[in-house]
Design an enzyme around this catalytic site. Sequence first.
Site, PDB file in Angstrom:
ATOM      1  N   ARG A 306      27.001  74.849  43.719  1.00 19.44           N
ATOM      2  CA  ARG A 306      26.657  75.249  45.101  1.00 19.44           C
ATOM      3  C   ARG A 306      26.164  74.071  45.939  1.00 19.44           C
ATOM      4  NH1 ARG A 306      24.091  79.578  42.309  1.00 19.44           N
ATOM      5  NH2 ARG A 306      25.549  81.312  42.098  1.00 19.44           N
ATOM      6  N   LYS A 328      32.862  68.647  57.728  1.00 17.28           N
ATOM      7  CA  LYS A 328      33.853  69.709  57.514  1.00 17.28           C
ATOM      8  C   LYS A 328      34.630  69.316  56.269  1.00 17.28           C
ATOM      9  CE  LYS A 328      35.247  72.079  61.753  1.00 17.28           C
ATOM     10  NZ  LYS A 328      36.312  72.303  62.751  1.00 17.28           N
ATOM     11  N   GLU A 370      43.864  60.921  66.608  1.00 15.27           N
ATOM     12  CA  GLU A 370      42.473  61.405  66.701  1.00 15.27           C
ATOM     13  C   GLU A 370      41.641  60.477  67.593  1.00 15.27           C
ATOM     14  OE1 GLU A 370      41.823  64.304  65.867  1.00 15.27           O
ATOM     15  OE2 GLU A 370      42.624  64.884  63.899  1.00 15.27           O
ATOM     16  N   LYS A 412      32.408  61.592  67.764  1.00 16.10           N
ATOM     17  CA  LYS A 412      32.291  62.657  66.758  1.00 16.10           C
ATOM     18  C   LYS A 412      30.839  62.832  66.321  1.00 16.10           C
ATOM     19  CE  LYS A 412      34.163  65.084  63.054  1.00 16.10           C
ATOM     20  NZ  LYS A 412      35.288  65.448  62.246  1.00 16.10           N
ATOM     21  N   GLU A 422      29.902  74.349  64.154  1.00 15.12           N
ATOM     22  CA  GLU A 422      30.908  74.749  65.135  1.00 15.12           C
ATOM     23  C   GLU A 422      30.576  76.087  65.793  1.00 15.12           C
ATOM     24  OE1 GLU A 422      35.725  74.080  65.343  1.00 15.12           O
ATOM     25  OE2 GLU A 422      34.873  74.856  63.499  1.00 15.12           O
ATOM     26  N   ARG A 426      31.121  71.902  69.104  1.00 16.85           N
ATOM     27  CA  ARG A 426      32.012  71.242  68.136  1.00 16.85           C
ATOM     28  C   ARG A 426      33.477  71.648  68.315  1.00 16.85           C
ATOM     29  NH1 ARG A 426      31.056  69.593  61.843  1.00 16.85           N
ATOM     30  NH2 ARG A 426      33.087  68.626  61.611  1.00 16.85           N
ATOM     31  N   ASN A 430      38.504  70.144  68.270  1.00 18.86           N
ATOM     32  CA  ASN A 430      39.734  70.801  67.850  1.00 18.86           C
ATOM     33  C   ASN A 430      40.844  70.670  68.898  1.00 18.86           C
ATOM     34  OD1 ASN A 430      40.837  73.563  66.143  1.00 18.86           O
ATOM     35  ND2 ASN A 430      39.408  72.178  65.151  1.00 18.86           N
ATOM     36  N   HIS A 433      44.541  70.824  68.095  1.00 21.84           N
ATOM     37  CA  HIS A 433      44.675  71.231  66.689  1.00 21.84           C
ATOM     38  C   HIS A 433      45.216  72.642  66.509  1.00 21.84           C
ATOM     39  CE1 HIS A 433      42.577  67.545  65.975  1.00 21.84           C
ATOM     40  NE2 HIS A 433      42.585  67.733  64.667  1.00 21.84           N
ATOM     41  N   HIS A 437      47.868  72.389  63.798  1.00 20.69           N
ATOM     42  CA  HIS A 437      47.764  73.001  62.463  1.00 20.69           C
ATOM     43  C   HIS A 437      48.910  73.981  62.218  1.00 20.69           C
ATOM     44  CE1 HIS A 437      43.151  72.196  61.835  1.00 20.69           C
ATOM     45  NE2 HIS A 437      43.907  71.157  61.580  1.00 20.69           N
ATOM     46  N   HIS A 449      49.119  64.633  59.687  1.00 23.16           N
ATOM     47  CA  HIS A 449      48.228  65.405  60.556  1.00 23.16           C
ATOM     48  C   HIS A 449      48.272  64.894  62.008  1.00 23.16           C
ATOM     49  CE1 HIS A 449      44.675  67.736  61.613  1.00 23.16           C
ATOM     50  NE2 HIS A 449      44.043  66.645  62.001  1.00 23.16           N
TER      51      HIS A 449
HETATM   52  N1  LIG Z   1      37.223  67.120  57.835  1.00 21.42           N
HETATM   53  C1  LIG Z   1      37.548  66.789  59.058  1.00 21.42           C
HETATM   54  O1  LIG Z   1      36.743  66.876  59.976  1.00 21.42           O
HETATM   55  C2  LIG Z   1      38.921  66.287  59.331  1.00 21.42           C
HETATM   56  C3  LIG Z   1      39.194  65.653  60.545  1.00 21.42           C
HETATM   57  C4  LIG Z   1      40.475  65.180  60.778  1.00 21.42           C
HETATM   58  C5  LIG Z   1      41.443  65.306  59.809  1.00 21.42           C
HETATM   59  N2  LIG Z   1      41.133  65.894  58.625  1.00 21.42           N
HETATM   60  C6  LIG Z   1      42.132  65.977  57.564  1.00 21.42           C
HETATM   61  O2  LIG Z   1      42.487  64.651  57.168  1.00 21.42           O
HETATM   62  C7  LIG Z   1      43.792  64.691  56.598  1.00 21.42           C
HETATM   63  C8  LIG Z   1      44.611  63.535  57.111  1.00 21.42           C
HETATM   64  O3  LIG Z   1      43.966  62.346  56.765  1.00 21.42           O
HETATM   65  P1  LIG Z   1      44.726  60.925  56.759  1.00 21.42           P
HETATM   66  O4  LIG Z   1      45.481  60.759  57.993  1.00 21.42           O
HETATM   67  O5  LIG Z   1      43.715  59.957  56.384  1.00 21.42           O
HETATM   68  O6  LIG Z   1      45.828  61.118  55.654  1.00 21.42           O
HETATM   69  P2  LIG Z   1      45.810  61.101  54.061  1.00 21.42           P
HETATM   70  O7  LIG Z   1      44.488  61.305  53.481  1.00 21.42           O
HETATM   71  O8  LIG Z   1      46.888  62.044  53.685  1.00 21.42           O
HETATM   72  O9  LIG Z   1      46.265  59.600  53.758  1.00 21.42           O
HETATM   73  C9  LIG Z   1      47.550  59.172  54.121  1.00 21.42           C
HETATM   74  C10 LIG Z   1      48.233  58.424  52.962  1.00 21.42           C
HETATM   75  O10 LIG Z   1      47.695  57.120  52.859  1.00 21.42           O
HETATM   76  C11 LIG Z   1      47.255  56.847  51.528  1.00 21.42           C
HETATM   77  N3  LIG Z   1      46.153  55.903  51.696  1.00 21.42           N
HETATM   78  C12 LIG Z   1      44.872  56.157  52.026  1.00 21.42           C
HETATM   79  N4  LIG Z   1      44.215  55.019  52.238  1.00 21.42           N
HETATM   80  C13 LIG Z   1      45.091  54.015  52.053  1.00 21.42           C
HETATM   81  C14 LIG Z   1      44.995  52.604  52.165  1.00 21.42           C
HETATM   82  N5  LIG Z   1      43.880  52.011  52.565  1.00 21.42           N
HETATM   83  N6  LIG Z   1      46.095  51.877  51.908  1.00 21.42           N
HETATM   84  C15 LIG Z   1      47.268  52.485  51.559  1.00 21.42           C
HETATM   85  N7  LIG Z   1      47.421  53.805  51.450  1.00 21.42           N
HETATM   86  C16 LIG Z   1      46.338  54.566  51.702  1.00 21.42           C
HETATM   87  C17 LIG Z   1      46.912  58.207  50.991  1.00 21.42           C
HETATM   88  O11 LIG Z   1      46.927  58.249  49.602  1.00 21.42           O
HETATM   89  C18 LIG Z   1      48.028  59.055  51.608  1.00 21.42           C
HETATM   90  O12 LIG Z   1      49.201  58.947  50.863  1.00 21.42           O
HETATM   91  C19 LIG Z   1      44.377  66.035  56.944  1.00 21.42           C
HETATM   92  O13 LIG Z   1      44.344  66.856  55.808  1.00 21.42           O
HETATM   93  C20 LIG Z   1      43.437  66.577  57.995  1.00 21.42           C
HETATM   94  O14 LIG Z   1      43.401  67.975  57.995  1.00 21.42           O
HETATM   95  C21 LIG Z   1      39.904  66.380  58.381  1.00 21.42           C
HETATM   96  O1  LIG Z   2      35.428  68.073  63.051  1.00 15.63           O
HETATM   97  C1  LIG Z   2      35.915  69.003  63.698  1.00 15.63           C
HETATM   98  O2  LIG Z   2      35.265  69.980  64.026  1.00 15.63           O
HETATM   99  C2  LIG Z   2      37.329  68.979  64.081  1.00 15.63           C
HETATM  100  O3  LIG Z   2      37.844  69.946  64.588  1.00 15.63           O
HETATM  101  C3  LIG Z   2      38.060  67.714  63.828  1.00 15.63           C
HETATM  102  C4  LIG Z   2      39.542  67.896  63.641  1.00 15.63           C
HETATM  103  O4  LIG Z   2      40.137  66.683  64.073  1.00 15.63           O
HETATM  104  C5  LIG Z   2      39.921  68.101  62.165  1.00 15.63           C
HETATM  105  O5  LIG Z   2      41.304  68.085  62.015  1.00 15.63           O
HETATM  106  C6  LIG Z   2      39.332  69.295  61.495  1.00 15.63           C
HETATM  107  O6  LIG Z   2      39.586  69.254  60.118  1.00 15.63           O
HETATM  108  C7  LIG Z   2      39.884  70.575  61.971  1.00 15.63           C
HETATM  109  O7  LIG Z   2      39.066  71.559  61.552  1.00 15.63           O
HETATM  110  P1  LIG Z   2      39.508  73.083  61.479  1.00 15.63           P
HETATM  111  O8  LIG Z   2      38.211  73.777  61.388  1.00 15.63           O
HETATM  112  O9  LIG Z   2      40.291  73.411  62.692  1.00 15.63           O
HETATM  113  O10 LIG Z   2      40.327  73.203  60.249  1.00 15.63           O
END
Ligand SMILES: NC(=O)c1ccc[n+]([C@@H]2O[C@H](COP(=O)([O-])OP(=O)(O)OC[C@H]3O[C@@H](n4cnc5c(N)ncnc54)[C@H](O)[C@@H]3O)[C@@H](O)[C@H]2O)c1
Ligand SMILES: O=C(O)C(=O)C[C@@H](O)[C@H](O)[C@H](O)COP(=O)(O)O
Length: 545
Positions: A306, A328, A370, A412, A422, A426, A430, A433, A437, A449
């Site tokens: 947890r 998130k 982004e 951010k 959110e 927050r 989005n 998105h 999405h 993404h």
């Molecule tokens: N939690 C949040 O608030 C939030 C915000 C925005 C996006 N996201 C999520 O993030 C994801 C996208 O992230 P991303 O664009 O970083 O893509 P990713 O994590 O898929 O990475 C892209 C590719 O690059 C590779 N890679 C990573 N670092 C590298 C490096 N330094 N050198 C070479 N290769 C490398 C990875 O293994 C992958 O194949 C999505 O799933 C999206 O939903 C989450």
């Molecule tokens: O941090 C947030 O809040 C965002 O919405 C950032 C987005 O860029 C990101 O892709 C996030 O993962 C989207 O969240 P979700 O709740 O719509 O899945």
Amino acid sequence: MSGPLVVLVGPMGVGKSTVGELLAARLGTTYRDTDADVVTEAGKPIAEIFYDEGEEHFRALERRAVTAAVAGHAGVLSLGGGAVLDGATRELLAGHPVVYLSMDVEEAVRRVGLGAARPLLAVNPRRQWRELMDARRHLYEEVARTVVATDDRTPEEVAQAIIDALELPEGAAAPGVESTGMTQQAPTRIQVAGSAGSDPYEVLVGHQLLGELPQLIGDRAKRVAVLHPEALAETGEAVRQDLADQGYEAIAIQLPNAEEAKTVEVAAYCWKALGQTGFTRTDVIVGIGGGATTDVAGFVAASWLRGVRWIAVPTTVLGMVDAAVGGKTGINTAEGKNLVGAFHPPAGVLCDLAALESLPVNDYVSGMAEIIKAGFIADPVILDLIESDPEAARTPAGPHTAELIERSIRVKAEVVSSDLKESGLREILNYGHTLGHAIEKNERYKWRHGAAVSIGMVFAAELGRLAGRLDDATADRHRTILQSVGLPLTYRGDQWPKLLENMKVDKKSRGDLLRFIVLDALGKPTVLEGPDPAVLLAAYGEVSA
Ligand SMILES: NC(=O)c1ccc[n+]([C@@H]2O[C@H](COP(=O)([O-])OP(=O)(O)OC[C@H]3O[C@@H](n4cnc5c(N)ncnc54)[C@H](O)[C@@H]3O)[C@@H](O)[C@H]2O)c1
Ligand SMILES: O=C(O)C(=O)C[C@@H](O)[C@H](O)[C@H](O)COP(=O)(O)O
């Protein structure tokens, strides 16, 4: 022969500057570094010289700097790691007391870590190190009067070995010159305030940040799990080994690359590994990789017992500016993007900019979506910086890389500091998105993404315009800037019914009410609730291919 007392050569990361400064202090003389001379003359960092003018030009500048230094500097001199590649530079060193500082591959991987300013070593450090040294070792040996091994030695011990080998006379320490440890610029520290009962934490942006890990992990942890994608297998293992060397029981858990990691099966695999290692509530998870990796690492940390502490080490643009910050965490399901997850902020975020050097260009550009989002919703200076040179913005060598990343993180950080869960503000993060999405799901999570969000932002801009909220110029600016960095603007026209269906499970939906983030103006995001279906369709018409 007059000239430097000592000239240090050797590979990147061997500690030439640390040892050189220390040695100069011991000898009561001054220290000079030809890389610094080149940067001063060119007026820009070395990475930029390589990018703008190429290696040949850089070597010519370096040759000039070495010529001036061997003629005019009487203290300790160090040369860049690749200086010996140039025949004329090697000739300049003839007759001078050149010391080759060597280190073995394990030491190199440990010191180089994620590859601070050493991009090529970030993905497969051991192999690339061996190849690099195979090409350069004989050149270092050719110019050197003596070789001093640095493995398992402190900088003080290395300096002493040089003094002994060259029988150098020790003098009074020069005023103001002292051992400083590894020379490095202090990272930028961005604060994220605690909200909704969570602890505050810092996002560090800079170089050589892995040294911060133990402090963030803390004394109470006995075990550390390093989660990394397949693409960063060597880096993950190097970090695990480093933590093991520091006394932690460290395991590495390799995840699939990209969205394939964001599944319940992968999360279950991680839970199993933690269970088998006896991971307790005081133990810590480290997520090294892109947004997909840190989303899973954070989710595993949120769900294990947890909630255990975790640290994010984002290695993509998108990870640094968005995914790793804000807590998130989550995984996808067949029904939609990020549908299972938790708000579980990290204990710290380390953005080592050198990691970006090895990122494929399409992944780099994906992260630009982004950054551009942050520009439209809150910080228009971001848009101006990109528009000043869109081509340069597509690469880590661009003049504004660090500023773009830091500005986006600040946007951010400010938002999530006041609304972690959110419940209001927050939602602006989005922007783009809702449709983005839906496209990702439609493409079975095979799209990047940022590419999907790019189209989603053009759609949101059109929605804002058609709803009578956004002016034409700002709406049009979306297309221009996104296209200028190479992001897509359109999607298949025949997919609208499926996309509409997908959007119904968006997390901003309330009951049957679809909700979108749109702009009233640049930097003025707002919520558009339940738009007329005809307006939605018309907006989609504007992004249909
Ligand atoms: N939690 C949040 O608030 C939030 C915000 C925005 C996006 N996201 C999520 O993030 C994801 C996208 O992230 P991303 O664009 O970083 O893509 P990713 O994590 O898929 O990475 C892209 C590719 O690059 C590779 N890679 C990573 N670092 C590298 C490096 N330094 N050198 C070479 N290769 C490398 C990875 O293994 C992958 O194949 C999505 O799933 C999206 O939903 C989450
Ligand atoms: O941090 C947030 O809040 C965002 O919405 C950032 C987005 O860029 C990101 O892709 C996030 O993962 C989207 O969240 P979700 O709740 O719509 O899945």
